[in-house]
Scaffold this motif. Structure first.
Motif, short mmCIF file in Angstrom:
data_model
loop_
_atom_site.label_atom_id
_atom_site.label_comp_id
_atom_site.label_asym_id
_atom_site.label_seq_id
_atom_site.Cartn_x
_atom_site.Cartn_y
_atom_site.Cartn_z
N THR A 160 -71.79 25.92 -9.79
CA THR A 160 -71.07 24.89 -9.04
C THR A 160 -69.62 25.32 -8.92
O THR A 160 -69.00 25.71 -9.90
CB THR A 160 -71.16 23.53 -9.74
OG1 THR A 160 -72.53 23.13 -9.82
CG2 THR A 160 -70.38 22.48 -8.96
N SER A 161 -69.09 25.25 -7.68
CA SER A 161 -67.74 25.76 -7.44
C SER A 161 -67.04 24.86 -6.43
O SER A 161 -67.66 24.34 -5.50
CB SER A 161 -67.80 27.20 -6.91
OG SER A 161 -66.52 27.67 -6.55
N GLU A 162 -65.74 24.67 -6.61
CA GLU A 162 -64.96 23.91 -5.64
C GLU A 162 -64.89 24.69 -4.32
O GLU A 162 -64.84 25.92 -4.31
CB GLU A 162 -63.55 23.66 -6.17
CG GLU A 162 -63.48 22.72 -7.35
CD GLU A 162 -62.04 22.39 -7.73
OE1 GLU A 162 -61.13 22.80 -6.98
OE2 GLU A 162 -61.85 21.73 -8.77
N LEU A 178 -64.97 18.47 -1.76
CA LEU A 178 -65.72 19.60 -1.23
C LEU A 178 -66.07 20.57 -2.37
O LEU A 178 -65.19 21.13 -3.01
CB LEU A 178 -64.89 20.33 -0.17
CG LEU A 178 -65.61 21.44 0.61
CD1 LEU A 178 -66.76 20.87 1.41
CD2 LEU A 178 -64.62 22.15 1.54
N GLN A 179 -67.37 20.72 -2.59
CA GLN A 179 -67.81 21.67 -3.61
C GLN A 179 -69.22 22.16 -3.27
O GLN A 179 -69.95 21.53 -2.50
CB GLN A 179 -67.78 21.07 -5.02
CG GLN A 179 -68.82 20.00 -5.28
CD GLN A 179 -68.80 19.52 -6.72
OE1 GLN A 179 -67.79 19.62 -7.41
NE2 GLN A 179 -69.92 19.00 -7.19
N THR A 180 -69.59 23.29 -3.86
CA THR A 180 -70.86 23.94 -3.56
C THR A 180 -71.66 24.14 -4.84
O THR A 180 -71.10 24.51 -5.88
CB THR A 180 -70.63 25.31 -2.90
OG1 THR A 180 -69.83 25.12 -1.73
CG2 THR A 180 -71.94 25.97 -2.51
N THR A 181 -72.97 23.90 -4.77
CA THR A 181 -73.87 24.14 -5.90
C THR A 181 -74.97 25.10 -5.46
O THR A 181 -75.63 24.87 -4.43
CB THR A 181 -74.51 22.84 -6.39
OG1 THR A 181 -73.47 21.95 -6.82
CG2 THR A 181 -75.46 23.10 -7.54
N VAL A 229 -79.19 25.70 -1.74
CA VAL A 229 -77.74 25.71 -1.63
C VAL A 229 -77.32 24.33 -1.13
O VAL A 229 -77.78 23.88 -0.08
CB VAL A 229 -77.24 26.79 -0.65
CG1 VAL A 229 -75.73 26.74 -0.53
CG2 VAL A 229 -77.70 28.17 -1.10
N GLU A 230 -76.44 23.67 -1.89
CA GLU A 230 -76.01 22.32 -1.52
C GLU A 230 -74.48 22.29 -1.47
O GLU A 230 -73.80 22.83 -2.34
CB GLU A 230 -76.51 21.28 -2.52
CG GLU A 230 -78.03 21.18 -2.59
CD GLU A 230 -78.50 20.16 -3.61
OE1 GLU A 230 -77.63 19.53 -4.25
OE2 GLU A 230 -79.72 19.99 -3.76
N VAL A 231 -73.96 21.64 -0.43
CA VAL A 231 -72.52 21.47 -0.27
C VAL A 231 -72.21 19.98 -0.24
O VAL A 231 -72.81 19.23 0.55
CB VAL A 231 -72.01 22.13 1.03
CG1 VAL A 231 -70.55 21.82 1.27
CG2 VAL A 231 -72.23 23.65 0.97
#
Length: 545
Positions: free
Chosen positions: A99-101, A85-88, A125-127
């Protein structure tokens, strides 16, 4: 236009002729990406606070989208498969990204500010999420709520163009008005989006009888948005999103089952499986491209008006202006004729029965004809509007008086004549012939016997004896059903006749406007003429395909 790729290239050329067409260019880019990707893109769509994010979290089984983000989603959040699970976050500046966990970073970049506005520097925004459903090649998109800010509405409309399936979340506590249904058509069907599934949320907050009533009425809404889904699937589901999410988080399978989520998930699984078995060819995107072409045509018409204003009216070249007018008149005549054909096709009796026979017969049986008729009336208004727009354009372009309004006389409400029910003591002359109309039930008596039809079953009431139920007779019930079906067939036959007559009458009334005699008037030579001509030819080309 033979292929979707050719249509795409044509749209690129048309948009290149338009100045300040950033919104159209963005939408075209979304369509082009949709044509080139194999992923199944499922977009969740609804006004603010209808539970979109909660529903997505329930599907994913965890707080992938933080729970305190639910009322304030301010960006289109795409959730696709990833090993962790991470977000960009992608910004307008192509050199910048974050980019972050986990998904906590969404609270900073994907929510609205105090004025309920989106961040202007965020473009995507992408997860990434390790959920098995996403691993099948599925993308889930949580859109900002609609009906709040114009900028958010533009973003949502652009994202919808790339959707393979739209999940429209409804608030079961709020029945949709006709205006809201028409707005929904503007958002979806007018963009060529036909794969639509409706999810009713918040029904758990209503009494049991109210829940049944709401679902019954929502079926009429869903019926008017016939999805191109597998034939065995419905396009209306009940999911209580928050109880479903709480059940998922607690591992309470009974609560999840009660919420309706598993049935909805099974439908999504079936759609994904069908997509994998028979991937959508590029040509299936052609209706979506053609719908978008309507928006481009509108923009071209506006630009034509602007460019035409730059043409100097002082000119000794009457032939040129007459030629432009004749081209415009031919385009209007051709488009009017095409719209008339489309409206007649819509009135085709076999197609009318395919679209409305079953739902209309059901509405009669359930004494809900008025609600059903509102949907039919809205469908008709949307169809005939395409015809009247061209006569209005002729009046505006040639400075002619407005033509008479399109008028159609609707058929009388259906009358259902049920088969006579004879008793053992009465002769055939005393048989009962009950008659039901769309707004109630009446009786025609051939003797001292009355009949009533309630809930699709028949009951015989002898005025001098105790009531004798005859509704269990299957032959009788079959004949009653046939009576409902025949009443709706007669109604649609009348609609076909009255509609065709109305079209013919309207064509006679507007003929003098469409074929008005054009006379040459001098116009001055101007470089803007070439641009106007180019725009008109592009508009005509789009209209012909």
């Amino acid at each position: 236009m033979d292929t979707a790729q050719q249509r795409l290239e044509q749209l690129k050329t048309a948009i290149a002729l338009l100045p300040a067409a950033d919104d159209l260019q963005r939408d075209l880019n979304a369509l082009e990406r949709s044509c080139s990707t194999q992923a199944l893109r499922i977009v969740v769509f609804a006004p603010f606070n209808y539970g979109k994010s909660t529903l997505l979290n329930a599907i994913l089984g965890e707080k992938t989208l933080p729970i305190d983000l639910i009322p304030t989603t301010g960006a289109a959040i795409t959730v696709r498969y990833g090993p962790q699970l991470q977000t960009t976050i992608q910004f307008v500046d192509p050199e910048r990204s974050v980019t972050s966990e986990g998904t906590d970073v969404l609270k900073q970049f994907a929510i609205l500010d105090d004025q309920r506005r989106m961040r202007s520097d965020v473009v995507a925004v992408e997860v990434a999420c390790p959920h098995p459903f996403l691993q099948l090649g599925v993308e889930l998109v949580d859109l900002p709520g609609t009906d709040d800010q114009e900028a958010q509405d533009r973003l949502v409309k652009s994202q919808l163009l790339s959707a393979d399936l739209v999940v429209q979340v409804l608030d079961g506590r709020k029945l949709m008005t006709l205006q809201e249904r028409e707005n929904l058509r503007d958002w979806l069907l007018d963009r060529g989006i036909t794969n639509v599934i409706f999810v009713a949320n918040f029904l758990n907050l209503l009494e049991a009888e109210d829940q049944k009533s709401v679902m019954h009425r929502l079926r009429f809404v869903a019926e008017s948005f016939r999805s191109q889904l597998p034939s065995n699937l419905s396009n209306l589901y009940r999911v209580d999103a928050l109880p479903a999410l709480r059940g998922q988080l607690k591992g309470d399978r009974d609560a999840v089952e009660m919420s309706g989520l598993p049935i909805f998930e099974s439908a999504l699984q079936a759609i994904v499986q069908a997509q994998q078995t028979a991937p959508m060819p590029l040509e299936d995107k052609l209706p979506r491209l053609n719908a978008f072409a309507q928006q481009v045509q509108s923009a071209l018409k506006i630009e034509i008006q602007i460019a035409s204003s730059e043409i100097d009216p002082r000119s000794d070249k009457p032939t040129r202006k007459l030629e432009i007018q004749q081209q415009a008149q031919q385009l209007i005549q051709k488009s009017f004729a095409a719209s008339a054909r489309e409206l007649r096709d819509w009135l085709d009796l076999s197609l009318l029965r395919d679209r409305y026979q079953i739902s209309g017969s059901m509405a009669l049986q359930q004494f809900d004809f008025d609600m059903w008729f509102q949907g039919l009336e809205l469908d008709w208004e949307l169809q005939q509007r395409k015809l009247t727009e061209w006569s209005d354009k002729a009046c505006d372009f040639f400075g002619l008086p407005a033509v008479a309004k399109f008028k159609m006389q609707w058929p009388m409400e259906p009358e259902v004549i049920f088969p006579a029910a004879a008793t053992t003591s009465d002769s055939s002359d005393n048989a009962v012939a009950p008659v039901a109309i769309a707004t109630g039930l009446g009786w025609v008596f051939g003797g001292p016997v009355g009949a009533a039809v309630l809930g699709g079953g028949s009951y015989l009431l002898n005025k001098t004896r105790n009531p004798l139920a005859i509704g269990v007779d299957e032959t009788r019930l079959s004949r009653v059903q046939q009576a409902y079906d025949l009443a709706m067939q007669n109604y649609l036959t009348q609609l076909n006749t009255l509609g065709l007559n109305a079209i013919a009458q309207y064509e006679r009334e507007v003929r003098s406007t469409l074929y008005t005699e054009l006379k040459a008037e001098p116009i001055a030579p101007n470089p803007a003429e070439y641009r106007v001509d180019l725009l008109r030819r592009m508009l005509a080309e789009l209209a012909q395909n």
